[in-house]
Design an enzyme around this catalytic site. Sequence first.
Site, PDB file in Angstrom:
ATOM      1  N   LYS A   1      20.668   6.028   2.347  1.00 47.57           N
ATOM      2  CA  LYS A   1      20.993   6.390   3.723  1.00 47.57           C
ATOM      3  C   LYS A   1      21.652   5.242   4.487  1.00 47.57           C
ATOM      4  CE  LYS A   1      17.370   9.893   3.986  1.00 47.57           C
ATOM      5  NZ  LYS A   1      17.173   9.909   2.516  1.00 47.57           N
TER       6      LYS A   1
ATOM      7  N   GLU B   1      -4.925  -1.211   6.325  1.00 51.42           N
ATOM      8  CA  GLU B   1      -6.029  -1.749   5.531  1.00 51.42           C
ATOM      9  C   GLU B   1      -6.524  -0.772   4.472  1.00 51.42           C
ATOM     10  OE1 GLU B   1      -9.384  -2.623   7.919  1.00 51.42           O
ATOM     11  OE2 GLU B   1      -9.408  -0.695   8.960  1.00 51.42           O
TER      12      GLU B   1
ATOM     13  N   THR C   1      16.496  22.781   5.589  1.00 51.02           N
ATOM     14  CA  THR C   1      17.328  22.613   6.784  1.00 51.02           C
ATOM     15  C   THR C   1      18.680  23.296   6.659  1.00 51.02           C
ATOM     16  OG1 THR C   1      18.063  20.488   5.911  1.00 51.02           O
ATOM     17  CG2 THR C   1      16.239  20.454   7.482  1.00 51.02           C
TER      18      THR C   1
ATOM     19  N   LEU D   1      10.808  11.063  -5.372  1.00 52.65           N
ATOM     20  CA  LEU D   1       9.947  12.229  -5.512  1.00 52.65           C
ATOM     21  C   LEU D   1       8.485  11.865  -5.301  1.00 52.65           C
ATOM     22  CD1 LEU D   1      11.541  13.835  -8.676  1.00 52.65           C
ATOM     23  CD2 LEU D   1      11.559  14.802  -6.394  1.00 52.65           C
TER      24      LEU D   1
ATOM     25  N   GLY E   1       0.797  -1.219   0.000  1.00 51.95           N
ATOM     26  CA  GLY E   1       0.000   0.000   0.000  1.00 51.95           C
ATOM     27  C   GLY E   1       0.830   1.269   0.000  1.00 51.95           C
ATOM     28  N   GLY E   2       2.154   1.143   0.146  1.00 51.65           N
ATOM     29  CA  GLY E   2       3.016   2.324   0.191  1.00 51.65           C
ATOM     30  C   GLY E   2       3.318   2.876  -1.189  1.00 51.65           C
TER      31      GLY E   2
ATOM     32  N   VAL F   1      10.125  15.269   0.821  1.00 48.10           N
ATOM     33  CA  VAL F   1      10.161  16.710   0.986  1.00 48.10           C
ATOM     34  C   VAL F   1       9.197  17.424   0.037  1.00 48.10           C
ATOM     35  CG1 VAL F   1      12.031  17.130  -0.681  1.00 48.10           C
ATOM     36  CG2 VAL F   1      11.782  18.625   1.307  1.00 48.10           C
TER      37      VAL F   1
END
Length: 605
Positions: A402, A309, A464, A441, A283-284, A447
């Site tokens: 990362k 869900e 930042t 993106l 679902g991401g 971001v």
Amino acid sequence: MEFRTRLMTLMSIDSLIVFFSIYMSYFLLSASPMIPMAIIVSSVALFVFHHLFAYYFRLYQRVWSYASIQELSAIFKAVTLTIIVVGLILMVSFQGFFVRTLAITWMLHILLIGASRFSWRIYRDKKLINRDKQKRTLIIGAGNGGMLVVRQLVNSETSELNPIAFVDDSPTKQHLEIMGIPVQGTTKDIHRIVEEAGVEHIVIAIPSLSKDAMNRIFKECSKTEARTQIMPSVEDIMSGRVEVSQIRDVQVEDLLGREPVELDTVKIAGKLTGKTILVTGAGGSIGSEVCRQVCAFQPGKMILLGHGENSIYSIELELRKSFPEIEVITEIADVQDKERMIDVMKKHEPHVIYHAAAHKHVPLMERNPHEAIKNNVVGTKNVAEAADLSGVGSFVMVSTDKAVNPTSVMGASKRITEMIVQYMDTISETKFVAVRFGNVLGSRGSVIPLFKKQIEYGGPVTVTHPEMERYFMTIPEASRLVLQAGAIAEGGETFVLDMGQSVKIVDLAKNLIRLSGFSEDEITIEYSGMRPGEKLFEELLGKNEVHEEQIYPQIYRGKTPPVNIQVVFELVGEFDSMTAEKLRERVLDIAHFRVDRLRHLSVVK
């Protein structure tokens, strides 16, 4: 107008033109008021054969309000063949060809038939469209794309845009007119032309434009007050997903990144077509796009596994609608539940697993290190071990840049998951690989959505640090890399995309402000300071991981460093009892091989 009425009207007009042409030709060449039998026979033959050839060349089926060179060619063929046939009849019946009469008849015939048809287009262009109310539009690119856009805008009764000029960098097109619209300069002249011609709108109509060229042109356009848009890609137009008229705003994705990775569709199809595919975190942002791209290869069964869900339900509905022939199955499950993972694997016996479930927000994971380890490390270990027990063919894990020399809990947790994947490949028949991305993106927590909300609220946009840089890629590109990695994997690799040049976050913010129609005076940028765990610059490969050669266009394979899996297993067994600070220190030590026990590595692969 109904077709029958339209047909009778056109046939009547043509009949009048046929008779007028032959008799006018005769009277122009002869002083005699008497009409010979040859002319009478010619007029009847012209009438019959004109309608026959008009039917054959479909002159009565064409939409003349959009008439072009193809319609003119059809008129020429129909009239010319009619005159030739009539000439042959005269030669046989009257032993004469009447060359001059038929020549003038041919010219009048073409002239009047063409005028009767093209008058519809002239009337439509001049009367139905009020150009005065349309926005004066500059078209960038006088090639095929530019002509497609101009033709669509000129022929559209509802378009708000009136193309008045082209710009093109080709020296051979300067000072010419294309479709009645002049080429007034190159892209360096955009600002001047906009000011002098009162341009209100700009359309970039070069579908093959590279990212660098797009950036350069957009910077020129942003110096003006005209709204800048872009035509759809030729691929989208040809596939029917969009029309030429669906000109859209320039997106930040158009300005960042590099040329997209081309897939080895044959290899990928061999891995996916007809197979059972499971995606965790389906679902991401990445997981759902992986599902879409996998379904394009027609798997036999698609398993969507996720904890939320609502997001799983959403992607399920989309896939069922877009790919009704594919069996789509949902499993609401948490990767932290090992027994549940084993049950799911045994139940479906997937051939390939794409593991995209993870916590990825750096500051949140700094504040919640135990959740980072539970979801990222323990979750990956559970899914990987379940895949091994079930005899899965390939396991592809989504990682991040990362994970290279990490300074955050999130980055360190992903580096540890890479260690798990590398270790599992040494003890299992399953092929285990990892894929590293830069920033994606538009993904959740990225971001871009934050900047858009800040702009929507009127600013300021918070960055930042003025020197902070990141690598960027689009969600579809990231997902393509996942699929390609699974297809070329031999086991144990860490794949990395050649992501081109890194981008300053402050430049990204400035682009988004301009794309939103504001200036930096209206929406200001403020520097908030670096957050815990952040780095100024990200890396894609550590110094000891670099393979200089590409194993596939724009894809590198990182060298596999030595792994002491024992310290990882100890972390999994002990992290619940650690304080947040101690846990953070521990995972960073493991990721950097700084723990004393790592001096005597139990080296595998």
